[in-house]
Design a protein around this motif. Structure first.
Motif, PDB file in Angstrom:
ATOM      1  N   HIS A   1       2.964  -0.323   1.382  1.00 51.95           N
ATOM      2  CA  HIS A   1       3.390   0.120   2.515  1.00 51.95           C
ATOM      3  C   HIS A   1       3.802   1.870   2.498  1.00 51.95           C
ATOM      4  O   HIS A   1       4.624   2.129   1.498  1.00 51.95           O
ATOM      5  CB  HIS A   1       4.844  -0.724   2.985  1.00 51.95           C
ATOM      6  N   ILE A   2       3.224   2.506   3.303  1.00 51.75           N
ATOM      7  CA  ILE A   2       3.373   4.120   3.405  1.00 51.75           C
ATOM      8  C   ILE A   2       3.961   4.433   4.787  1.00 51.75           C
ATOM      9  O   ILE A   2       3.139   4.116   5.845  1.00 51.75           O
ATOM     10  CB  ILE A   2       1.940   4.663   2.983  1.00 51.75           C
ATOM     11  N   GLU A   3       5.008   4.987   4.721  1.00 52.35           N
ATOM     12  CA  GLU A   3       5.535   5.642   5.981  1.00 52.35           C
ATOM     13  C   GLU A   3       5.363   7.244   5.900  1.00 52.35           C
ATOM     14  O   GLU A   3       6.109   7.694   4.825  1.00 52.35           O
ATOM     15  CB  GLU A   3       7.235   5.166   6.112  1.00 52.35           C
ATOM     16  N   THR A   4       5.102   7.894   6.671  1.00 56.49           N
ATOM     17  CA  THR A   4       4.611   9.082   6.599  1.00 56.49           C
ATOM     18  C   THR A   4       5.388  10.111   7.533  1.00 56.49           C
ATOM     19  O   THR A   4       5.189   9.740   8.817  1.00 56.49           O
ATOM     20  CB  THR A   4       3.462   9.567   6.548  1.00 56.49           C
TER      21      THR A   4
ATOM     22  N   TRP B   1      -6.534   7.850   3.895  1.00 59.03           N
ATOM     23  CA  TRP B   1      -5.174   8.046   4.798  1.00 59.03           C
ATOM     24  C   TRP B   1      -5.535   7.749   6.032  1.00 59.03           C
ATOM     25  O   TRP B   1      -6.700   7.541   6.480  1.00 59.03           O
ATOM     26  CB  TRP B   1      -4.875   9.335   4.641  1.00 59.03           C
TER      27      TRP B   1
ATOM     28  N   GLU C   1       9.403   8.161  -3.120  1.00 57.57           N
ATOM     29  CA  GLU C   1       9.126   9.206  -1.961  1.00 57.57           C
ATOM     30  C   GLU C   1       8.442  10.532  -2.576  1.00 57.57           C
ATOM     31  O   GLU C   1       8.911  10.986  -3.246  1.00 57.57           O
ATOM     32  CB  GLU C   1      10.288   9.630  -1.419  1.00 57.57           C
TER      33      GLU C   1
ATOM     34  N   VAL D   1       6.695   5.482  -0.182  1.00 55.27           N
ATOM     35  CA  VAL D   1       5.492   4.572  -0.721  1.00 55.27           C
ATOM     36  C   VAL D   1       6.374   3.180  -1.245  1.00 55.27           C
ATOM     37  O   VAL D   1       7.058   3.555  -2.297  1.00 55.27           O
ATOM     38  CB  VAL D   1       4.437   5.113  -1.522  1.00 55.27           C
TER      39      VAL D   1
ATOM     40  N   ILE E   1      -1.830   6.287  -6.511  1.00 58.93           N
ATOM     41  CA  ILE E   1      -1.474   7.032  -5.304  1.00 58.93           C
ATOM     42  C   ILE E   1      -1.113   8.127  -5.336  1.00 58.93           C
ATOM     43  O   ILE E   1      -1.645   9.017  -4.721  1.00 58.93           O
ATOM     44  CB  ILE E   1      -0.363   5.973  -4.713  1.00 58.93           C
TER      45      ILE E   1
ATOM     46  N   LYS F   1       6.072  11.180   2.281  1.00 54.05           N
ATOM     47  CA  LYS F   1       5.639  10.014   2.311  1.00 54.05           C
ATOM     48  C   LYS F   1       6.385   9.040   1.412  1.00 54.05           C
ATOM     49  O   LYS F   1       6.838   9.190   0.190  1.00 54.05           O
ATOM     50  CB  LYS F   1       4.190   9.900   1.720  1.00 54.05           C
TER      51      LYS F   1
ATOM     52  N   HIS G   1       1.474   2.979  -8.234  1.00 53.54           N
ATOM     53  CA  HIS G   1       2.137   4.658  -7.832  1.00 53.54           C
ATOM     54  C   HIS G   1       1.242   5.644  -8.448  1.00 53.54           C
ATOM     55  O   HIS G   1       1.264   6.511  -7.855  1.00 53.54           O
ATOM     56  CB  HIS G   1       3.502   4.412  -8.369  1.00 53.54           C
TER      57      HIS G   1
END
Length: 329
Positions: A108-111, A322, A5, A187, A208, A185, A205
């Motif tokens: 996979h990215i959750e923001t 993004w 995160e 990730v 990123i 984020k 990572h």
């Protein structure tokens, strides 16, 4: 699978960053693109989700072939790209990336965005995880970026905004800055290839993290360019820049399409997850996987075996993108 995160604080409000993010993504993608390389926008249009409401769906292709070492170019397809699909319901977004010739690789990215100093430790607490997730705080002013990306005009230790009167960002600025927001984020990187999985996931990572640092740094360094823009103006800038970038890369079809009205949710699959306008089911990589934890240190360089040449360094370029903020109703 390796999950981390990232928390990136900005001297902006969440409302301001919605414009700044869109401007930064468009300008950054154009700057980083050249003939045959860069970010091609395949699709960018409004999207309606039953659970999250109105948002924006974006599909991009990031062409990387010329970034690979010579031995890798000999074995991968001539057109090598990463496909990125994003469902943006600002201030919440989901992004998934896959590789054109590595089916076992995905990101996979959750923001989520909030007006705070990165103090919300349970922002992704809706689902329990099998292991403790490493939290990485990113300082846009004092964390080092790769030397090739350094620009004095974007050094936030010395930058002061004329229009907002924000900056210079002194050491410890996060504790005293007002306004302040945080980009959270979560990730997840998966590379399911025996013998390479851990090293590749750690290395990706690191890439990123560098990309997130550079992008958020530029968003504030360019604040005087976008702070007075309306949503309509920044959308027009995005459209024009995307067209120019596609031509710069040298790709022509498919044309960009930005519809004026949201698409009906019934045309895009079940309401349990955001789905792509091109298929009826959400891609598998949008389900956050749960595997055993991996080591958390990342190597600077990833070396893959080369039958004809030893110690050949394989570096992934810092050219991921993004997602775009949604178009308001």
């Amino acid at each position: 699978m390796l999950m981390k995160e990232y928390r990136i604080c900005m001297p902006l409000t969440v409302e301001e960053y919605q414009i700044g993010q869109l401007y930064m993504i468009s300008k950054h993608s154009h700057e980083q693109s050249e003939r045959g390389e860069g970010v091609e926008v395949v699709q960018n249009e409004p999207y309606q989700d039953p659970e999250h409401g109105q948002g924006q769906f974006t599909e991009k292709r990031v062409y990387l072939n010329n970034k690979l070492p010579s031995w890798a170019r000999a074995v991968v397809p001539k057109i090598f790209y990463v496909t990125e699909k994003a469902w943006n319901y600002y201030p919440y977004t989901i992004t998934g990336s896959t590789c054109s010739f590595l089916p076992k690789f995905s990101i996979h990215i959750e923001t989520k965005y909030e007006d705070n100093k990165g103090s919300n430790g349970k922002i992704f607490g809706g689902e329990p995880r099998d292991e403790e997730t490493e939290v990485c705080f990113v300082d846009i002013a004092y964390d080092e970026i790769p030397e090739r990306h350094y620009k004095e005009s974007e050094d936030l230790r010395y930058f002061k905004s004329e229009k907002t009167n924000r900056g210079v960002l002194k050491e410890g600025w996060i504790e005293s800055q007002e306004p302040i927001m945080c980009s959270y984020k979560l990730v997840t990187v998966k590379f399911e290839v025996w013998g390479l999985q851990t090293r590749v996931e750690q290395f990706v990572h690191k890439v990123i993290r560098d990309v997130l640092l550079l992008g958020h740094k530029q968003a504030f360094a360019w604040v005087d360019e976008w702070i007075d823009m309306t949503t309509e103006e920044v959308r027009e800038y995005e459209r024009a820049t995307q067209e120019a970038t596609n031509l710069k890369i040298g790709t022509f079809p498919p044309a960009i399409s930005i519809n004026a009205t949201p698409l009906p949710s019934s045309a895009h699959g079940p309401s349990s997850a955001p789905t792509t306008p091109l298929t009826t089911e959400p891609p598998d990589f949008l389900a956050v996987p749960r595997d055993r934890p991996r080591k958390k240190s990342a190597p600077e360089t990833l070396t893959l075996p080369d039958p004809g040449r030893r110690n050949s360094g394989f570096r992934l370029p810092s050219i991921f993108s993004w997602n775009s903020p949604p178009q308001p109703e």
